[in-house]
Design an enzyme around this catalytic site. Sequence first.
Site, PDB file in Angstrom:
ATOM      1  N   CYS B 153      35.470 -40.655  18.896  1.00 22.72           N
ATOM      2  CA  CYS B 153      34.378 -39.699  19.037  1.00 22.72           C
ATOM      3  C   CYS B 153      34.832 -38.391  19.679  1.00 22.72           C
ATOM      4  CB  CYS B 153      33.283 -40.292  19.896  1.00 22.72           C
ATOM      5  SG  CYS B 153      32.649 -41.804  19.232  1.00 22.72           S
ATOM      6  N   VAL B 157      33.936 -34.827  18.261  1.00 18.07           N
ATOM      7  CA  VAL B 157      32.938 -33.935  18.871  1.00 18.07           C
ATOM      8  C   VAL B 157      33.488 -32.516  18.967  1.00 18.07           C
ATOM      9  CG1 VAL B 157      31.710 -33.414  21.013  1.00 18.07           C
ATOM     10  CG2 VAL B 157      31.688 -35.727  20.093  1.00 18.07           C
TER      11      VAL B 157
END
Lengths: 561, 519
Positions: B153, B157
């Site tokens: 992630c 991001v």
Amino acid sequence: MSSLSATIQAVFNEPGCGKNATKSEAERKKGCTKQLQPGGAAGGCAFDGAKIALQPLTDVAHLVHGPIACEGNSWDNRGAKSSGSNLWRTGFTTDINETDVVFGGEKRLYKAIKEIIEKYDPPAVFVYQTCVPAMTGDDINAVCKAAKEKFGKPVIPINSPGFVGPKNLGNKLAGEALLDYVIGTEEPDYTTPYDLNIIGEYNLSGELWQVKPLLDELGIRVLSCISGDGRYREVAYSHRARAAMMVCSKAMINVARKMEERYGIPFFEGSFYGIEDSSDSLREIGRLLVERGADAELLDRIELVIAREEAKAWAAIAPYKPRFQGKKVLLITGGVKSWSVVAALQEAGLELVGTSVKKSTREDKERIKEIMGQDAHMIDDMTPREMYKMLKDAKADIMLSGGRSQFIALKASMPWLDINQERHHAYMGYVGMVELVRQIDKALYNPMWEQVRKPAPWEDPSKNWQATALAQMDAEATALAADPVKAEAKRRSKIVCNCKKVDVGTIEDAIQVNSLTTTEGVLSATSASSGCGICSVRIEGILSAFPVPQPLHAPIQVAAE
Amino acid sequence: MPQNADHVLDHLELFRGPEYQQMLAEKKRLFENPKDPAEVERIREWAKTPEYREKNFAREALTVNPAKACQPLGAVFAAVGFEGTIPFVHGSQGCVAYYRSHFSRHFKEPSSCVSSSMTEDAAVFGGLNNMIDGLANTYAMYKPKMIAVSTTCMAEVIGDDLNAFIKTSKEKGSVPADFDVPFAHTPAFVGSHITGYDNVMKGILEHFWDGKAGTAPKLERQPNEKINFIGGFDGYTVGNIREIKRLFQVMGVEATILCDNSDVWDTPTDGEFRMYDGGTTLEDTANAVHAKATISMQEYCTEKTLALAANHGHQVAAFNHPVGVTSTDRFLMEVSRITGKAIPEELARERGRLVDAIADSSAHIHGKKFAIYGDPDLCLGLAAFLLELGAEPTHVLATNGSKAWAEKVQALFNSSPFGANCHVYPGKDLWHMRSLLFTEPVDFLIGNTYGKYLERDTGTPLIRIGFPVFDRHHHHRYPVWGYQGGLNVLVTILDKIFDEIDKNTNVPSKTDYSFDIIR
């Protein structure tokens, strides 16, 4: 061994058995069971029969005197249920070795009995004789006697080594041991006019408990059940019962009859399989008890219970009717014998194709018992491909059968339900019949049959064995139709008596030549029906067809259509 | 003290000692502000009611006890199935430690995987330097044949561009220019582990088939008779892939297994540590483009990958984790149809044996109710098998199941009379399952190790089939595919059924009249 062979002779002489009573002296001596054929696949031995019959006595230590083979294979192998002690499930054996074979195993046996009594303190020890020590000459009667005197406990010899005969004989020898050493040796704390013995009931899957609440409700006390969920002491004082019901056909008839002789306990042969039979049995129990002094109002109470239970059972079966619409049953069994099972199945909406007999008169019941008595023979008569053809032609949707025929049913891709001893559901009494119907429903609608019936989807359906077999059958039928000589030869070659391997032709010739008119006549001329006797019905059929020989309808073929 | 050096008790025993019991009770009494036990009991009972279930199912934001894992986990699963390949996870180190321990706990094998170890400054300034250093170190230290890059992630991001980063790294000399570094973006906030599997599988195939990110010419497809086989994310991969290879061998089917994790997660103990073992060779992976067809055992694991194969002109076929007779029939017949190879007698016999086993014992399963949770394809495969056995898969739940999946499950229910009272629950979690088990009880629960809490709470016996299975060993070594696999699943289910019968009949002098040796 002379006393053992005397016992066996005595067992064969069974006036309580209708079939036995009609035999000639010479035939009776040969025994009432099918003689074993070397090379054939046979059932259990006499030891097994004795063990099976007595093993359900729950608080007894069952000690098998022999090599590991005998107890190793029979230890806790039946689903009898106990409400108390679990000692019966403990495997006791002398596990004899080479030294015992050479020098004798009596000392080991004596020590084993001693150790059991010291460590378990059971009310009794049953010592089972087996082939090896019987052959090497171990005298278990003497050892048991010595042990009994020394330890002050009943130590009962069960003299039924495997080689003396088949399982059925073992059942009877076990009964003899009870008669000789157990029954009548103790007294109950009290007696009532409602004391009943149940003989030959093993409480498989806890079946007895499905009926016992009704007896309790009626105030009928099961003084002793021989041997399901039984206790040693109950058997020992069973001679004080007022009446007895004999359940498992003829396996323990000697016990019932001799108890009648010795102690004046009247008995009847009954069954709790099926709704009608359950009711009949309750009525019989009532009748015998009242004859022996119970208050006659018992009969009224029995009728009330019967009416209530029957109504409940029929109501429970009713919902299955729509599901059973148009379903056909082939009944091939020796286990659940009663014709009233058939009645219950019919009431549930199943159509029976296992027999042409549709009504349930007394006579019909007898007839079904004759026809269905020994499933092995039924199956001999019907090959897997014939069964498959029935299924294919939608003549049967399910087969109710004993464990032995399950594999044939599977081969014929036919749904089946095991209703003999190795099943795991209890079918006795009113609730039992509802359970049977429930199980049939489950079996009928088990999607597994889809898979069993269908060959692998990539297979050419015209080439699998089923198709080949059907084609072969059709071809044979056509060939026979075209050739009357062959057809006649085929008809004559059909085996009527499986025990003695006597075919239709031999019997017909014997009838013709000797102008015979009775089955006894045929028996003495051909020895047909001198084995298990089940085929006498078929022989009657042949006799009745004489003098004009007509295509024979053996019972199973009638059944199949 | 109950603990002493001569006889050291572990936690199973130690804390039952009176000293500890007293200590824990005191702690509760003095510091935990305990509620009235009657009130606790009341709430506990209330949580079993339909009323609670309604509130539970009205949950919108909170997921409680999810039955799914993250994309990067699936990414690592796919990557290790290739020869000499190390998965390189661009993102935070902690995530990678999770994947490694997750697989080690399930397969009881070491599971190698590296990370670019992004820290706070990387999160602010981008992870390029971590990629450059990471690839260089990985290449130098572990000498892989291929480094398969996926992301966590954190990298997603901030929007790290893997294609550009890998290119730059190669320019900076982290790895040779022609060294294979396929990649896939696998953020955990999208999809689940089955999505990650799909993305990495597609990424690797694309890398080899479509010109290695512009560094090589695209392969020109020259169709041959081989087929590609994709297993999907599968906790039984060790047993299953070996079984599939055997099936193909007896059928005479030439197949490329994409990808083959059966060796790397089942290495022998012979004194040699194998960081890499077995796996699909890079050459075979590249040549897989020429295959006639690509078959996936798990449709929802390979949606993008199969689309890629179809775009390259392959016939494609997708199954839903086939278990049992009918599903295996379909699989084999499809393989047979595509390859033109007949199904040999040997397999017909195996089929017959499974049918025989089912006939022997299906009476015990027939009519029983089951709840199933797991990955979408596994749920479908098991539900189909249960219907075949005459059981009812009453609740079928997949946290990572889509609406399309739910429709497919419903269609399966509709195909059998045993599916009439069954329901499918896409996107639900194990706390939903808890309410289902209390309000509509079933006989058995099928799921992964996490189901043991449900088993304890609801009293529904758990049959462990799924991923992960941490608390039972070695089941992954046995296939659940093929007729042999169907037999294994059948036995697993039956074992539990019989164990339960025994458990319910084992009280001496009370219930043990049915404690039988023959079932």
